[in-house]
Design a protein around this motif. Structure first.
Motif, short mmCIF file in Angstrom:
data_model
loop_
_atom_site.label_atom_id
_atom_site.label_comp_id
_atom_site.label_asym_id
_atom_site.label_seq_id
_atom_site.Cartn_x
_atom_site.Cartn_y
_atom_site.Cartn_z
N LYS A 40 0.85 -1.25 -0.07
CA LYS A 40 0.02 0.17 -0.09
C LYS A 40 1.08 1.20 -0.23
CE LYS A 40 -4.28 1.84 1.70
NZ LYS A 40 -5.52 1.24 1.18
N ALA A 41 0.71 2.02 -1.26
CA ALA A 41 1.47 3.19 -1.29
C ALA A 41 1.09 4.22 -0.23
CB ALA A 41 1.88 3.69 -2.55
N ARG A 42 2.32 4.93 0.36
CA ARG A 42 1.81 5.90 1.58
C ARG A 42 1.49 7.13 0.79
NH1 ARG A 42 5.98 2.96 4.17
NH2 ARG A 42 7.39 4.58 3.44
N SER A 43 2.46 7.46 -0.28
CA SER A 43 2.53 8.84 -0.92
C SER A 43 2.72 8.47 -2.42
CB SER A 43 3.54 9.52 -0.49
OG SER A 43 4.83 8.89 -0.56
N LEU A 44 2.88 9.47 -3.25
CA LEU A 44 3.02 9.62 -4.88
C LEU A 44 4.33 9.08 -4.75
CD1 LEU A 44 1.79 9.94 -7.11
CD2 LEU A 44 2.34 12.34 -7.13
N ASP A 45 5.33 9.44 -4.06
CA ASP A 45 7.02 9.32 -4.02
C ASP A 45 7.17 7.92 -3.72
OD1 ASP A 45 7.43 11.59 -4.90
OD2 ASP A 45 8.42 12.39 -3.13
N HIS A 46 6.44 7.51 -2.56
CA HIS A 46 6.49 5.92 -2.30
C HIS A 46 6.00 5.10 -3.56
CE1 HIS A 46 5.19 2.76 0.77
NE2 HIS A 46 6.48 2.41 0.24
N ALA A 47 4.88 5.46 -4.01
CA ALA A 47 4.37 4.59 -5.18
C ALA A 47 5.34 4.64 -6.18
CB ALA A 47 2.95 5.12 -5.76
N ILE A 48 6.09 5.42 -6.58
CA ILE A 48 7.03 5.67 -7.94
C ILE A 48 8.35 4.87 -7.42
CG2 ILE A 48 8.59 7.36 -8.93
CD1 ILE A 48 6.19 9.41 -8.78
N ALA A 49 8.82 4.91 -6.09
CA ALA A 49 9.66 4.14 -5.62
C ALA A 49 9.61 2.81 -5.57
CB ALA A 49 10.21 4.70 -4.11
N LEU A 50 8.40 2.28 -5.14
CA LEU A 50 7.93 0.85 -5.27
C LEU A 50 8.09 0.23 -6.79
CD1 LEU A 50 5.00 0.87 -2.87
CD2 LEU A 50 7.42 -0.45 -2.74
N LEU A 51 7.48 1.09 -7.78
CA LEU A 51 7.46 0.64 -9.07
C LEU A 51 8.91 0.63 -9.56
CD1 LEU A 51 4.81 3.15 -10.49
CD2 LEU A 51 4.57 0.47 -10.14
N GLY A 52 9.67 1.69 -9.19
CA GLY A 52 11.12 1.51 -9.70
C GLY A 52 11.92 0.33 -9.23
N GLU A 53 11.97 -0.05 -7.62
CA GLU A 53 12.55 -0.96 -7.27
C GLU A 53 12.06 -2.37 -8.02
OE1 GLU A 53 11.17 -1.17 -3.15
OE2 GLU A 53 11.98 0.67 -2.80
N HIS A 54 10.67 -2.51 -8.59
CA HIS A 54 10.50 -3.79 -9.05
C HIS A 54 10.46 -3.65 -10.70
CE1 HIS A 54 8.75 -6.08 -5.83
NE2 HIS A 54 9.08 -4.98 -5.32
N ARG A 55 11.27 -2.73 -11.17
CA ARG A 55 11.72 -2.81 -12.60
C ARG A 55 10.75 -3.29 -13.50
NH1 ARG A 55 17.03 -1.52 -12.56
NH2 ARG A 55 18.03 -1.44 -10.47
N GLY A 56 9.76 -2.63 -13.58
CA GLY A 56 8.50 -3.16 -14.57
C GLY A 56 7.80 -4.32 -14.34
N GLU A 57 8.18 -5.05 -13.16
CA GLU A 57 7.25 -6.00 -12.74
C GLU A 57 6.15 -5.61 -11.82
OE1 GLU A 57 7.88 -9.44 -13.53
OE2 GLU A 57 9.19 -8.56 -15.32
N ALA A 58 6.24 -4.44 -11.43
CA ALA A 58 5.01 -4.12 -10.68
C ALA A 58 3.86 -3.33 -11.09
CB ALA A 58 5.58 -3.17 -9.36
N LYS A 59 2.72 -3.30 -10.74
CA LYS A 59 1.54 -2.94 -11.56
C LYS A 59 0.89 -1.65 -10.47
CE LYS A 59 0.44 -4.29 -15.60
NZ LYS A 59 0.65 -3.34 -16.81
N LEU A 60 0.36 -0.84 -10.94
CA LEU A 60 -0.52 -0.15 -9.93
C LEU A 60 -1.87 -0.54 -9.72
CD1 LEU A 60 0.64 3.73 -11.08
CD2 LEU A 60 1.34 2.48 -8.81
N LEU A 61 -2.34 -0.58 -8.52
CA LEU A 61 -3.88 -0.96 -8.41
C LEU A 61 -4.53 0.33 -7.92
CD1 LEU A 61 -5.91 -3.14 -7.92
CD2 LEU A 61 -5.26 -3.18 -5.46
N ALA A 62 -5.55 0.65 -8.79
CA ALA A 62 -6.52 1.62 -8.55
C ALA A 62 -7.99 1.13 -8.08
CB ALA A 62 -6.50 2.72 -9.85
#
Ligand SMILES: Cc1cc2nc3c(=O)[nH]c(=O)nc-3n(C[C@H](O)[C@H](O)[C@H](O)COP(=O)(O)OP(=O)(O)OC[C@H]3O[C@@H](n4cnc5c(N)ncnc54)[C@H](O)[C@@H]3O)c2cc1C
Length: 279
Positions: free
Chosen positions: A10-32
């Motif tokens: 669960k992302a706490r902030s926009l920056d946190h969401a972007i960081a999580l996406l970056g850590e997983h290098r294209g293997e992560a997806k956003l859930l809206a």
């Protein structure tokens, strides 16, 4: 079917969401809202290692009108748009289109950001945003950028969003006294994705229309502007606009290209009447 295993954060902030996406290098997806994503996971059309839930990020939802522009946060749900007095007054095209999106249960969860990011070629909101000459705000590892709707939709389910980007808001001019809009679609049952649809906007001066934007959906890989038909309609002839319809839809599971082209002409006549204030 059940999805392949995935982790959840669960992302706490926009920056946190972007960081999580970056850590997983294209293997992560956003859930809206999950109304498209979960179906693709269940059908194993997509198997991300991580879902980044953006629902708790503050400041990503809501409708505001300022400086002649309507701004809608990415997490704003379809039902909110459907019930919003501000949308009814300042964004009448969106108000006409939203009741055609799926069914109430889906509209209760689905978001405008998810709909635009998913970019289904038969979806209503991408076509509306192009018709309104809108723009999209994107936040990513390189910072923030704003992309015109015309440039946002790149191809089939493909947009200007990079793998580590988050769509944060959309913006378009608020309706004024001279704004005319029209919307129609043909679907097998109300709430199904459209076989063909048309979102349109124009300016009215007396009996004349200018700045006509006719944006079809369900007829190509992205929302499609029919520019020759726009010019013909602006010069006052609905018959000429239908004859000039510059669309070349392919066959799909719903209908042949020839049937779609015929239906596009039927929709154009209905929407032209709406733009002229006759229906
Ligand atoms: C039975 C059914 C019928 C439907 N009929 C229609 C219809 O007629 N018309 C229509 O338009 N839609 C229809 N939908 C889809 C619905 O409108 C979804 O709500 C919408 O397409 C996706 O929004 P979401 O918030 O649920 O996104 P999600 O499903 O959560 O995400 C969809 C995709 O977008 C990405 N994403 C989501 N938010 C962002 C963001 N802020 N930034 C970057 N990427 C993001 C996700 O990672 C995912 O790849 C239907 C869905 C179902 C299940």
């Amino acid at each position: 079917m059940k999805p392949a295993p995935f982790a959840y954060a669960k992302a706490r902030s926009l920056d946190h969401a972007i960081a999580l996406l970056g850590e997983h290098r294209g293997e992560a997806k956003l859930l809206a809202g999950g109304q498209s994503l979960i179906a693709t996971l269940n059908m194993r059309l997509s198997s991300p290692s991580l879902l980044v839930d953006i629902n708790g990020i503050p400041g990503l939802d809501g409708v505001s009108v300022k400086n002649g522009m309507v701004e809608i946060g990415a997490l704003t749900r379809h039902v909110t748009l459907e019930r919003s007095a501000e949308i009814a007054e300042h964004a009448p095209l969106i108000a006409l289109a939203v009741p055609h999106i799926a069914h109430p249960a889906i509209r209760n969860r689905g978001t405008i950001g998810g709909s635009l990011a998913y970019a289904d070629p038969a979806a209503e909101l991408p076509a509306c945003l192009v018709a309104l000459d809108g723009e999209v705000d994107i936040a990513g590892p390189q910072g923030k950028q704003t992309v015109k709707a015309n440039d946002f939709f790149k191809g089939l389910f493909d947009t200007a969003l990079g793998p580590h980007d988050v769509l944060t808001a959309v913006r378009f001019p608020a309706a004024t006294a001279g704004t005319r809009v029209g919307f129609a679609e043909l679907a097998r049952r109300h709430g199904d994705y459209a076989m063909v649809g048309l979102a349109a906007a124009a300016k009215q001066n007396g009996k004349d229309l200018s700045d006509v934007r006719l944006v079809f959906f369900g007829v190509g890989e992205t929302p499609v502007r029919a520019r020759k038909a726009e010019a013909a309609l602006a010069s006052g002839s609905i018959d000429a606009a239908v004859a000039a319809l510059d669309l070349d839809p392919g066959d799909d599971i719903q209908a042949t290209g020839a049937v779609k082209k015929h239906l596009a002409g039927v929709l154009l006549r209905r929407v032209a009447a709406q733009l002229a204030g006759e229906s």
